[in-house]
Design a protein around this motif. Structure first.
Motif, PDB file in Angstrom:
ATOM      1  N   CYS A 184      -5.378   3.558  -2.861  1.00 57.87           N
ATOM      2  CA  CYS A 184      -4.184   4.168  -3.510  1.00 57.87           C
ATOM      3  C   CYS A 184      -4.097   3.442  -4.868  1.00 57.87           C
ATOM      4  O   CYS A 184      -4.631   2.582  -5.365  1.00 57.87           O
ATOM      5  CB  CYS A 184      -2.909   4.052  -2.994  1.00 57.87           C
ATOM      6  N   CYS A 187      -3.110  -0.371  -4.264  1.00 58.03           N
ATOM      7  CA  CYS A 187      -4.329  -1.122  -3.923  1.00 58.03           C
ATOM      8  C   CYS A 187      -5.450  -1.562  -4.982  1.00 58.03           C
ATOM      9  O   CYS A 187      -5.808  -2.606  -5.127  1.00 58.03           O
ATOM     10  CB  CYS A 187      -5.019  -0.242  -2.771  1.00 58.03           C
ATOM     11  N   CYS A 205       1.062  -1.143   0.094  1.00 62.14           N
ATOM     12  CA  CYS A 205      -0.034   0.001   0.057  1.00 62.14           C
ATOM     13  C   CYS A 205       0.787   1.272   0.171  1.00 62.14           C
ATOM     14  O   CYS A 205       1.736   1.189   0.671  1.00 62.14           O
ATOM     15  CB  CYS A 205      -0.778  -0.062   1.162  1.00 62.14           C
TER      16      CYS A 205
HETATM   17 ZN   LIG Z   1      -3.400   1.443  -0.488  1.00 62.38          ZN
END
Ligand SMILES: [Zn+2]
Length: 344
Positions: A71, A74, A52
């Motif tokens: 993000c 992710c 992440c």
């Molecule tokens: Zn993330």
């Protein structure tokens, strides 16, 4: 989705987060449990967490404790398009994972991470690795490259090569449905717990355990014989053609054997699950997701004595016993070996 949202797998998540917090994530995990989809969700979440870009929280060791689920990294992992997260699934008509698939993964895992922190390999249905593929994967498990994370998922780890299982940190993942204990099961576990709670020197405890086990199985066999014989046509027709009688006798013998094996398998599964509970209790989690919460107190007491490695070894031994009893191995011998090796 993030790790925090996986409430059904809370105990597994807590164990993983504790390892992340200490900065001591394992290189290889085996997530086992009854629901492959749940295992996959957990694996995907852990892959997202270690890679992440904006983790909500990081541990003392600097590793993220969860993922942001928003993000770029992710989202790519969620879409299965992250360059550093690789998946192996059973392919072909035979639904096996082939050696060619494993070789591709081995190569990919040994490259340096391109966009993430970790190279991740997720093997779905790891019990479908054929022996050739399993052996090819073994080397990577034995000498994993730095910054790599391998997750093997299986609903049936008893079918996996033992050499693979023993090189992974086994993490049982509970599903939503917990089996209820029948009175007979409860009685058997109580006896098992009692023997484990009062260990004595030498092999005395082991043979007491063996004695209990063999006695239980003899009772199971007698019950199966009685039940099925009562339903057999042999009981209602005295005067039949000898050939037909012989056929019925053969059918009855086969039915008894099959039913006995099924109940024996259930019995070992019961012990496996309880031992997995014991292993979870050894982690001192506030609320571990136990199969048998009604036995929490004695299970915790036994866990305190056995320790994490002892419990894990026992889970492995019982899984092995479960597997080899499906072959034509001599039952008594297999159980005796298990009792002699178990951590007590
Ligand atoms: Zn993330």
């Amino acid at each position: 989705m993030s790790l925090a949202e996986l409430t059904d797998q809370r105990s597994a998540v807590q164990i993983l987060q504790r390892s992340l917090d200490r900065g001591r994530l394992g290189h290889a995990y085996l997530f086992s449990g009854p629901d492959l989809d749940l295992l996959e969700v957990l694996a995907s979440n852990l892959a997202r967490t270690v890679n992440c870009l904006h983790p909500p929280q990081a541990g003392a060791g600097g590793l993220p404790l969860d993922c942001c689920d928003a993000c770029a990294s992710c989202r790519k992992i969620q879409r299965l398009s992250h360059a550093d997260v690789h998946y192996l699934r059973p392919e072909s008509k035979l639904r096996i994972i082939t050696i060619d698939q494993v070789r591709q993964l081995n190569e990919a895992i040994h490259l340096k991470p391109g966009e993430g922190r970790y190279k991740v390999g997720i093997i779905q249905a790891a019990d479908r690795l054929n022996p050739e593929a399993g052996n090819a994967f073994l080397k990577t498990l034995e000498e994993p490259p730095g910054q790599s994370l391998l997750m093997l998922l299986s609903t049936d780890p008893g079918r996996m090569l033992e050499t693979l299982v023993s090189r992974c940190l086994v993490l049982p993942v509970a599903g939503e449905t917990m089996p209820r204990l029948s009175p007979a099961e409860r009685k058997l576990l109580d006896q098992f717990i009692q023997i484990l709670a009062t260990p004595r020197e030498g092999i005395w405890t082991r043979y007491r355990l063996l004695g209990l086990w063999i006695q239980e199985l003899a009772q199971v066999k007698a019950a199966v014989e009685k039940e099925l014989s009562e339903r057999s046509p042999l009981r209602f027709h005295d005067d039949v053609d000898p050939r037909l009688k012989e056929k019925w006798e053969d059918e009855l013998a086969a039915a008894i054997e099959a039913e006995y094996r099924r109940r024996r398998s259930d019995m070992i599964l019961l012990l496996q699950r309880w031992m997995r509970d014991l292993w979870l209790c050894g982690h001192a989690i506030a609320e571990p997701g136990l199969f048998y919460p009604e036995l929490a107190e004695p299970t915790k007491a036994a866990a305190g004595r056995l320790g994490e490695t002892g419990a894990q070894e026992n889970v492995r031994l019982l899984e092995r016993l479960h597997r080899i009893l499906e072959t034509n191995v001599q039952e008594f011998l297999a159980i005796e070996v298990t009792c002699l090796k178990m951590a007590l």
